[in-house]
Enzyme design. Structure first.
Site, mmCIF file in Angstrom:
data_model
loop_
_atom_site.group_PDB
_atom_site.id
_atom_site.type_symbol
_atom_site.label_atom_id
_atom_site.label_comp_id
_atom_site.label_asym_id
_atom_site.label_seq_id
_atom_site.Cartn_x
_atom_site.Cartn_y
_atom_site.Cartn_z
ATOM 1 N N ASP A 1 -9.151 -3.800 1.159
ATOM 2 C CA ASP A 1 -8.416 -4.435 2.245
ATOM 3 C C ASP A 1 -7.876 -5.763 1.711
ATOM 4 O OD1 ASP A 1 -7.202 -5.040 4.619
ATOM 5 O OD2 ASP A 1 -8.917 -4.555 5.865
HETATM 6 C C1 BGC Z 1 -6.114 -5.261 7.653
HETATM 7 C C2 BGC Z 1 -5.739 -3.852 7.250
HETATM 8 C C3 BGC Z 1 -4.291 -3.792 6.866
HETATM 9 C C4 BGC Z 1 -4.024 -4.813 5.774
HETATM 10 C C5 BGC Z 1 -2.583 -4.819 5.306
HETATM 11 C C6 BGC Z 1 -5.674 -6.284 6.626
HETATM 12 O O1 BGC Z 1 -5.855 -7.579 7.076
HETATM 13 O O2 BGC Z 1 -7.513 -5.327 7.841
HETATM 14 O O3 BGC Z 1 -6.035 -2.952 8.284
HETATM 15 O O4 BGC Z 1 -3.965 -2.497 6.443
HETATM 16 O O5 BGC Z 1 -4.320 -6.104 6.254
HETATM 17 O O6 BGC Z 1 -1.748 -5.350 6.264
#
Ligand code: BGC
Length: 734
Positions: A291
Site C-alpha cells: 500500500d
Molecule cells: C490506500 C489504497 C489505495 C492507495 C493508492 C492508499 O492510501 O490505502 O487503498 O489503493 O492509497 O491510492
C-alpha cells in the site's frame, strides 16, 4: 502542463515490427511462452533496472488527499515499473509509455494503475451497498463497465476489489468492502475479479485486478485507521482470508499488502500471509504491491530501524512492488552489493511483475488506442447497468402501514427536505474514481421527473453538520403544507473511506434536530439515508413512518430512489452488515461465537443486546411466504452430497425479488463455531402468486468443513443444523 503528442498509426507499426526483436530476444517474441519471455528478459536486466521494475511512482495530479505528503520522493524515471496514473487523458499516458518503450535500454512497458473502486467515470453504488444487492452477477456487470472505461482511458490495472471483512462501522473503509461476512465478501470478490479481468487480460477493455488490503485491515482496532489489529490465526483463517483465497482462485493477478500490524507482524512485512499462505499454499503467481508508503511505514510501526531494514523485511516477506515511497529504489542495490540481500529475492519479484505485464499484452500493445470520450464513458448501456445496481442495493428498513410506495391518488403534495436533496457530490461516495458531480441526477431532479403530477416543494433545512439551524423554520413550514415529507439526511462522502474514522455512528446533531422539527409537524416522514456506513438510528426510527437506505448510490442513485418511492421498482436489498442499536454495541455482527451463559445473562444492562437491524434484513413492497425447509437425507457421509430445499411464494400483489440465505450452525466442534454462518444465497424474482423452490446443493466436504488455525480443512463427524430464517433442520455427518 500536459504535453500531448500525436501517436500515429506509424508508431503502432514500428512497435509491431520491432516485436519479434533481434535474433534470440525471446522476450520480444509474442509467440513465445510467457515464462520463457520472462526468464529471457530477466536475464538481460541490470540490478538497477530490476529495482526500478519493482517500484511504483505517481504520474499526474494526486487526488488522494491522504497521500499528499509523500509524492514521488525521487524523480520520476521512465525505467519505473509502474505508475499510478491520476489523469484521464490516455494521450498523456501514452506519451510517458513511449519514453519507457522507446527510450529505455530494454523497452519494458510501464503498467499504469489507478483506484477504481466503484466505477471509473460511471460511478455505481459503493461496495457496501453492492453487497446489499445480493447480486454478484450485477457487480460483475458493473466492474466490466469500470474495466472498459479504465482501460480505454489508459489504466491497465485497478486497485480493486477491496475485500476486507469489516465489523466496525466506525472504520471509514467499511464503505469500500462487502460487509461483515466472509462468504458474502468471497462471492462479490470473485464477481469483481471476473468482471474486471474478463476472459482475457490481453484486451482493450479489461484490466488486472488487485485484491486489497492483504490482510486483516478490517480488524483495525476500535475502527481507527492505519492501526494495530489483533487477529488470532484461527480468526485470520475463519474470517479474513476466505475472500482472498476465493479471489486468488478466480485468477486475481495482484494483491496489495495492508497497513495494519497483525498481532505484532505488520501485514506489509508478513512472511506467513504473503509467502507461506499466498505463494506456497495458494500457488499465487502474480505480484503483491505494497500500500502507499507501507514499506517505509514499517519504521513507524516499530518493525524496522530504517528504510534499509524496511526494504529487506517487506521484500523478503513477499511485497514485490513498492508503492510510491521510493524505498526499494534507494535501498535495494546497496543491500545486494553489500551482501545483505540475495539477488534471487529481487529476481522473483521482478519475474512476478513481468509475468503480469506479459499477460496484459503490454509488450505488444503498450499504447491505449484512440477513442473519443463519448465512446468510453457513461455509455447508455453502462448507465442502465449501474442504475439497476443502484435500485437493487437500496434497503427498505421500515415501511409502517405500507406508506411506500407513495400512492399518487392520496399523495399530491410532496415536501423534499434535507441537505441531501440537491446534493450531487456526496451521492458519489468515497473513492469515486473520475466521477463528476455534474454526472449525477440529484434526488430533486429525479423526483421532479418521476412525480410529474404531484406538487413538489423543497427546503434544505440545514447543512450536513455545523450549528446553523436557521433553515428549520422554512423546512417546518414546507413540511406542514405537504401530504408526505421525504427527508434526505446523510453523510458527506469524505466521512467514510480512507482515514475517515468516526467515534460514533450517529448523524450530527443538526440533522437529528431537523428530523425532530419536521416530525413534530405530524406529517408522515420518509427518511432517506445517504451514507457510507451503518448508522445509529434508534432515536430517529420511531419518529418516521418509513426508512430507505439509499447508501452512496453513484450517478444514477437519484433515479433509483425516485423509482422506488413511486413503486416503479420494488426494493430488494438486504443488509450485508449489521446496524447496531447504539454505537456502544460495536463490534456487533451476526456470526459471532456463542457466549458461555445463555438467555438471561451477560447482556448490556442499559440497552438491548440485539442490533436495530440485523444482517440479512430488508423489506419489500410484496410479501414472501416461506414453506417448510426440507433436506434430502438426515445423515450423510464425508464426501457426500445433499440437497436442501425451501419453497417461497410471493403472496403479495407486486412482482418482487427475494434473497434466500442458507446458514449452518454447529453446536459442538473441536474448534467452536459461530452461532450461525452463511454458506449460500440465491436471489430470484417472483411474480405475484408465484412459488419458487430455492435449492442449495450441498457438498459435504466443501460446505461442512472448517479450517484450523493453520488453514488445514477438517470435517468433524456430528450434528450440523441447516437454517433458513428461523427454521432449522438437523443433519448428521457420519
Ligand atoms: C490506500 C489504497 C489505495 C492507495 C493508492 C492508499 O492510501 O490505502 O487503498 O489503493 O492509497 O491510492
Amino acid at each position: 502542463m500536459k504535453r500531448h503528442f500525436i501517436w500515429a498509426a506509424a508508431l503502432t507499426v514500428a512497435i509491431s515490427m520491432g516485436s519479434c526483436g533481434k535474433k534470440g530476444e525471446i522476450y520480444k517474441d509474442p509467440n513465445a511462452n510467457i515464462e520463457e519471455r520472462v526468464e529471457d528478459l530477466l536475464s538481460r536486466m541490470t540490478l538497477e533496472e530490476k529495482v526500478y521494475q519493482i517500484s511504483q511512482q505517481v504520474l499526474g495530479f494526486n487526488d488522494n488527499m491522504n497521500n499528499i505528503e509523500s509524492l514521488n520522493p525521487i524523480p520520476l524515471d521512465s525505467k519505473i515499473g509502474s505508475v499510478i496514473y491520476m489523469g484521464t487523458d490516455y494521450k498523456y499516458r501514452n506519451e510517458f509509455q513511449k519514453k519507457a518503450v522507446e527510450e529505455t535500454r530494454l523497452g519494458i512497458p510501464v503498467i499504469f494503475g489507478y483506484d477504481v473502486i466503484h466505477g471509473y467515470r460511471s460511478v455505481y453504488p459503493i461496495p457496501l451497498a453492492m453487497g446489499c444487492s445480493w447480486n454478484p452477477g450485477l457487480l460483475q456487470e458493473c466492474t466490466k463497465v469500470a474495466a472498459q472505461e479504465a482501460r480505454m482511458s489508459g489504466i491497465d490495472w485497478v486497485f480493486s476489489p477491496m475485500i476486507d471483512v469489516a465489523r466496525d462501522p466506525r472504520w471509514g473503509r467499511i464503505a469500500e468492502g462487502f460487509g461483515e461476512d466472509p462468504y458474502t465478501a468471497s462471492q462479490f470478490a470473485v464477481a469483481a475479479v471476473k468482471g474486471l479481468q474478463g476472459d482475457s487480460l490481453n484486451s482493450t477493455k479489461t484490466v488486472a485486478s488487485c485484491l486489497k488490503h492483504f490482510v486483516g485491515y478490517g480488524a483495525s482496532e476500535a475502527g481507527r485507521d492505519y492501526v494495530y489489529s489483533e487477529i488470532s490465526d484461527q480468526t485470520l483463517w475463519d474470517t479474513y482470508l476466505p475472500p482472498y483465497q476465493a479471489a486468488v482462485k478466480a485468477g486475481a493477478q495482484t494483491l496489495m499488502s495492508a497497513f495494519n500490524d497483525i498481532s505484532g507482524t505488520p501485514a506489509s512485512a508478513n512472511h506467513y500471509t504473503m509467502t507461506t499462505v499466498l505463494r506456497d499454499q495458494w500457488k499465487f503467481d502474480g505480484f503483491v504491491v505494497s500500500d502507499w508508503g507501507a514499506v517505509t511505514q514499517l519504521i513507524n510501526q516499530g518493525a524496522a530501524a530504517d528504510n534499509a531494514e524496511a526494504a529487506i523485511r517487506a521484500l523478503t516477506a513477499g511485497v514485490d512492488m513498492d508503492m510510491t515511497d521510493g524505498v526499494y529504489i534507494r535501498e535495494l542495490e546497496k543491500l545486494v552489493n553489500d551482501g545483505k540481500l540475495d539477488i534471487k529475492v529481487i529476481d522473483e519479484a521482478v519475474r512476478r511483475v513481468l509475468r503480469v505485464k506479459f499477460r496484459l499484452g503490454l509488450f505488444e500493445n503498450p499504447y491505449t488506442p484512440d477513442s473519443k470520450d463519448e465512446e468510453r464513458w457513461l455509455l447508455p448501456a453502462s448507465k442502465e447497468i449501474i442504475q439497476k445496481a443502484a435500485e437493487e442495493s437500496v434497503v427498505l428498513l421500515k415501511n409502517e402501514n405500507e406508506l411506500l410506495p407513495l400512492s399518487t391518488d392520496k399523495v399530491k403534495r410532496i415536501a423534499l427536505i434535507g441537505p441531501m436533496v440537491q446534493n450531487a457530490q456526496d451521492m458519489l461516495g468515497s473513492w469515486n474514481g473520475h466521477g463528476l458531480a455534474s454526472d449525477v441526477t440529484t434526488i430533486y431532479d429525479a423526483m421532479k421527473e418521476e412525480f410529474k403530477d404531484a406538487t413538489l416543494t423543497y427546503a434544505q433545512g440545514c447543512e450536513q453538520d455545523g450549528e446553523d439551524r436557521s433553515g428549520f423554520g422554512l423546512a417546518v413550514r414546507t413540511a406542514s403544507q405537504a401530504d408526505v415529507v421525504i427527508l434526505c439526511l446523510g453523510e458527506k462522502n469524505g466521512w467514510s473511506g480512507e482515514n475517515a474514522s468516526r467515534s460514533t455512528i450517529l448523524l450530527p446533531a443538526v440533522q437529528r434536530d431537523l428530523l425532530d422539527a419536521v416530525a413534530r409537524t405530524g406529517k408522515p416522514v420518509v427518511l432517506v439515508l445517504n451514507n457510507g456506513r451503518p448508522l445509529e438510528l434508534v432515536d430517529m426510527e420511531p419518529q418516521v413512518k418509513a426508512i430507505v437506505e439509499l447508501w452512496q448510490p453513484g450517478v444514477t442513485g437519484g433515479k433509483a430512489l425516485a423509482r422506488i418511492l413511486s413503486g416503479a421498482v420494488n426494493p430488494s436489498g438486504k443488509l450485508c452488515v449489521t446496524f447496531p442499536y447504539t454505537s456502544g454495541q460495536i463490534p456487533i455482527y451476526y456470526n459471532r461465537r456463542n457466549p458461555a451463559r445463555e438467555a438471561t445473562q451477560g447482556f448490556y444492562q442499559d440497552v438491548t443486546v440485539e442490533p436495530l437491524y440485523p444482517f440479512g434484513y430488508g423489506l419489500s413492497y410484496t410479501t414472501f411466504q416461506y414453506g417448510k425447509l426440507k433436506i434430502s437425507a438426515d445423515k450423510v457421509a464425508a464426501g457426500g452430497k445433499l440437497k436442501a430445499e425451501i419453497a417461497v411464494t410471493n403472496t403479495g400483489t407486486r412482482i418482487g425479488k427475494e434473497t434466500v440465505h442458507w446458514f449452518i450452525s454447529d453446536p459442538a466442534c473441536m474448534i467452536t463455531r459461530p452461532m450461525k454462518e452463511l454458506k449460500y444465497f440465491e436471489k430470484a424474482e417472483l411474480k405475484p402468486g408465484e412459488t419458487k423452490v430455492f435449492t442449495w446443493d450441498i457438498d459435504v466436504n466443501r460446505d461442512f468443513s472448517y479450517v484450523d488455525s493453520d488453514g488445514t480443512p477438517f470435517l468433524e463427524p456430528g450434528d450440523i443444523y441447516i437454517q433458513v430464517q428461523d427454521q432449522k433442520v438437523k443433519v448428521t455427518v457420519e
